[in-house]
Motif scaffolding. Structure first.
Motif, mmCIF file in Angstrom:
data_model
loop_
_atom_site.group_PDB
_atom_site.id
_atom_site.type_symbol
_atom_site.label_atom_id
_atom_site.label_comp_id
_atom_site.label_asym_id
_atom_site.label_seq_id
_atom_site.Cartn_x
_atom_site.Cartn_y
_atom_site.Cartn_z
ATOM 1 N N VAL A 41 0.855 -1.203 0.000
ATOM 2 C CA VAL A 41 0.000 0.000 0.000
ATOM 3 C C VAL A 41 0.882 1.241 0.000
ATOM 4 O O VAL A 41 0.687 2.183 -0.785
ATOM 5 C CB VAL A 41 -0.925 0.058 1.249
ATOM 6 N N TRP A 81 2.633 1.831 -3.319
ATOM 7 C CA TRP A 81 1.695 2.235 -4.381
ATOM 8 C C TRP A 81 1.303 3.700 -4.202
ATOM 9 O O TRP A 81 1.297 4.477 -5.168
ATOM 10 C CB TRP A 81 0.451 1.337 -4.373
ATOM 11 N N LEU A 106 -7.467 5.147 -7.801
ATOM 12 C CA LEU A 106 -7.440 4.129 -6.736
ATOM 13 C C LEU A 106 -8.095 2.835 -7.233
ATOM 14 O O LEU A 106 -7.565 1.735 -7.038
ATOM 15 C CB LEU A 106 -8.191 4.623 -5.496
ATOM 16 N N TRP A 142 -7.310 -0.392 -5.348
ATOM 17 C CA TRP A 142 -7.387 0.113 -3.977
ATOM 18 C C TRP A 142 -8.738 0.746 -3.660
ATOM 19 O O TRP A 142 -8.816 1.721 -2.916
ATOM 20 C CB TRP A 142 -6.251 1.113 -3.712
ATOM 21 N N LEU A 186 -12.034 -2.641 -0.941
ATOM 22 C CA LEU A 186 -11.177 -3.764 -0.529
ATOM 23 C C LEU A 186 -11.981 -4.933 0.052
ATOM 24 O O LEU A 186 -11.647 -6.087 -0.192
ATOM 25 C CB LEU A 186 -10.142 -3.278 0.494
ATOM 26 N N ARG A 243 -12.375 -6.554 -3.730
ATOM 27 C CA ARG A 243 -11.249 -7.496 -3.668
ATOM 28 C C ARG A 243 -11.438 -8.586 -2.622
ATOM 29 O O ARG A 243 -10.563 -9.436 -2.465
ATOM 30 C CB ARG A 243 -9.948 -6.731 -3.377
ATOM 31 N N GLU A 261 -6.713 -6.159 6.559
ATOM 32 C CA GLU A 261 -6.132 -5.473 5.391
ATOM 33 C C GLU A 261 -6.781 -4.100 5.193
ATOM 34 O O GLU A 261 -6.117 -3.127 4.849
ATOM 35 C CB GLU A 261 -6.310 -6.296 4.115
ATOM 36 N N ASN A 262 -8.100 -4.049 5.443
ATOM 37 C CA ASN A 262 -8.799 -2.761 5.331
ATOM 38 C C ASN A 262 -8.212 -1.729 6.279
ATOM 39 O O ASN A 262 -7.971 -0.589 5.906
ATOM 40 C CB ASN A 262 -10.278 -2.948 5.696
ATOM 41 N N TYR A 268 -4.854 -0.643 5.188
ATOM 42 C CA TYR A 268 -4.978 0.287 4.068
ATOM 43 C C TYR A 268 -5.297 1.702 4.584
ATOM 44 O O TYR A 268 -4.634 2.677 4.203
ATOM 45 C CB TYR A 268 -6.071 -0.194 3.106
ATOM 46 N N TYR A 321 -3.106 5.027 4.223
ATOM 47 C CA TYR A 321 -3.700 6.139 3.472
ATOM 48 C C TYR A 321 -3.592 7.431 4.299
ATOM 49 O O TYR A 321 -3.205 8.484 3.796
ATOM 50 C CB TYR A 321 -5.166 5.822 3.158
#
Ligand SMILES: Cc1cc2nc3c(=O)[nH]c(=O)nc-3n(C[C@H](O)[C@H](O)[C@H](O)COP(=O)(O)OP(=O)(O)OC[C@H]3O[C@@H](n4cnc5c(N)ncnc54)[C@H](O)[C@@H]3O)c2cc1C
Length: 395
Positions: free
Chosen positions: A16, A19, A53, A58, A61, A70, A76-77, A80, A84
């Motif tokens: 993340v 990216w 995104l 992205w 998610l 995804r 993971e959320n 992220y 962010y």
């Protein structure tokens, strides 16, 4: 409970981070970079960023793959959102009703055609949504709403007024609650609708806020025709759907990450603000407050993780989200008030004035933070929910 990243989570975090570093808009984060001042141009800039995104994988998610998501887990959320916020990437609040409220509501309660039609355009940043819930006589007591929806053949004819509708002027669509039956108890007879904001009969009047901006609006509906296909759930059975939306509004997992950044900014401010022969950061009372804030952000983070783990088991955000909302609203307000205490009167000089500190950021934030204990349910309402539904206290 081990709160450190597993090797797989650490790799995901790094993914993340890299990216974002390589895809943030050119010049982002440099003093020369300005998001567009004009509100419509600003929304266009955010839509473009949302599309970037989405194309990078992205967006959505946790959403099902069938609708452009995804299917990643909540951990993971959270990672992220933490990354962010850490990157201070563009604040997408103007577009947020779609991904954070409409998407989860449709995934849980929408008809198949509604999911197919609306979910991907939200993730791609093509369609902005607004939330037409509050009315002049119905805020905390939302079920008291009086905007009518009268059945005429295959349509509902909507007449009434909503208020505090954020970003209605830039929204293509609205989630709207109307009263379709007034004969029963107030939680019965409500209907949850998806309304095209370009429909004839909608009049939007901006309201000016104390920050000087006009985020929210009054929205008037005069015999607006909406197909019954656009009902989410059952006609007269909209209250259940509203509850799904509100649970997602209060259960956000991102706020601790944003507040962590705000506290870092506050620490930096204290270090560069002169006080006596040193800086404000050397004042023991200021230091005590900064340490307190850092501790409370850590508590908030743990609470967000606990909430996420509950949610992973139940699938539906519970009333515990009210605890998070109550904590962060209060902490946010104290952080912003402390910035002004550190700066003194200059802290109140607004953006655009040569004397403004950090281009009026803290002056703006002090005013804006007052909203935190009102929107998404006031702090008093969160306390009621915690008392009744979490602690089991009598009414
Ligand atoms: C920045 C911002 C953006 C918003 N955006 C939207 C939006 O996009 N769409 C939308 O529909 N709404 C939006 N709102 C409206 C928001 O949901 C309402 O303001 C909120 O629900 C409170 O309702 P109210 O303003 O009518 O206050 P009221 O409900 O009238 O409350 C007034 C006071 O009484 C207290 N109170 C009320 N009932 C109780 C009780 N049972 N027990 C204890 N205390 C109580 C409240 O806590 C508050 O202090 C927004 C609000 C803000 C500030």
């Amino acid at each position: 409970m081990d709160l450190r990243d597993t090797p797989a989570e650490a790799a995901f975090r790094q993914q993340v981070r890299s990216w974002l570093q390589s895809h943030l808009p050119a010049g982002w984060g440099t003093p020369a970079f300005r998001e567009p001042e004009d509100p419509a141009a600003h929304v266009a800039f955010l839509k473009e960023w949302q599309r970037t995104l989405y194309e990078g994988g992205w967006a959505g998610l946790a959403w099902p793959r069938a609708y452009g998501g995804r299917e990643l887990g909540l951990v993971e959320n959270i990672i992220y959102y933490e990354e962010y916020a850490r990157a201070r990437a563009p604040n997408l609040i103007h577009l947020s009703v779609g991904p954070s409220l409409v998407g989860p509501t449709l995934i849980a309660r929408g008809a198949d055609w509604q999911k197919q039609r609306f979910l991907e355009p939200i993730l791609r940043g093509e369609e902005v949504w607004c939330q037409g819930f509050s009315e002049p006589g119905a805020g905390s007591d939302l079920a008291a709403l009086r905007t009518r929806g009268e059945r005429q053949g295959d349509e509902l004819v909507v007449t009434g007024q909503k208020i505090w509708t954020s970003f209605a002027r830039y929204a293509e669509w609205c989630i709207l609650i109307v009263r379709t039956d007034a004969s029963g108890g107030k939680h019965h007879g409500l209907t949850f609708l998806l309304v095209d904001m370009s429909s004839p009969g909608i009049d939007i009047r901006p309201l000016r806020e104390m920050t000087g901006e006009s985020w929210f609006n009054e929205v008037f509906f005069d015999a607006v025709r909406v197909s019954v296909r656009n009902v989410v759930g059952e006609i007269d059975g909209g209250w259940d759907v509203v509850m799904t939306t509100l649970a997602h509004e209060r259960g956000s997992s991102a706020q601790h990450a944003r507040l962590a950044v705000e506290v870092d900014l506050l620490i930096d401010l204290a270090k560069r603000t002169p006080r006596g022969s040193g800086t404000a950061a050397q004042d023991p009372l200021v230091r005590q407050k900064l340490a307190q804030f850092a501790t409370e952000v850590a508590i908030l983070r743990m609470s967000a993780y606990r909430n996420a783990s509950e949610l992973e088991h139940s699938g539906v955000p519970g009333p515990e989200g009210s605890t998070l909302k109550l904590l962060w609203a209060d902490l946010d307000q104290r952080v912003k008030a402390t910035a002004i205490e550190i700066l003194g009167p200059r802290g109140l000089v607004p953006k655009g004035d040569p004397l403004a500190v950090d281009d009026g950021y803290w002056a703006h934030e002090l005013l804006w933070s007052r909203a935190a204990s009102i929107y998404a349910g006031t702090s008093e309402i969160q306390k009621n929910i915690i008392a009744h539904r979490v602690l089991g206290l009598p009414r």
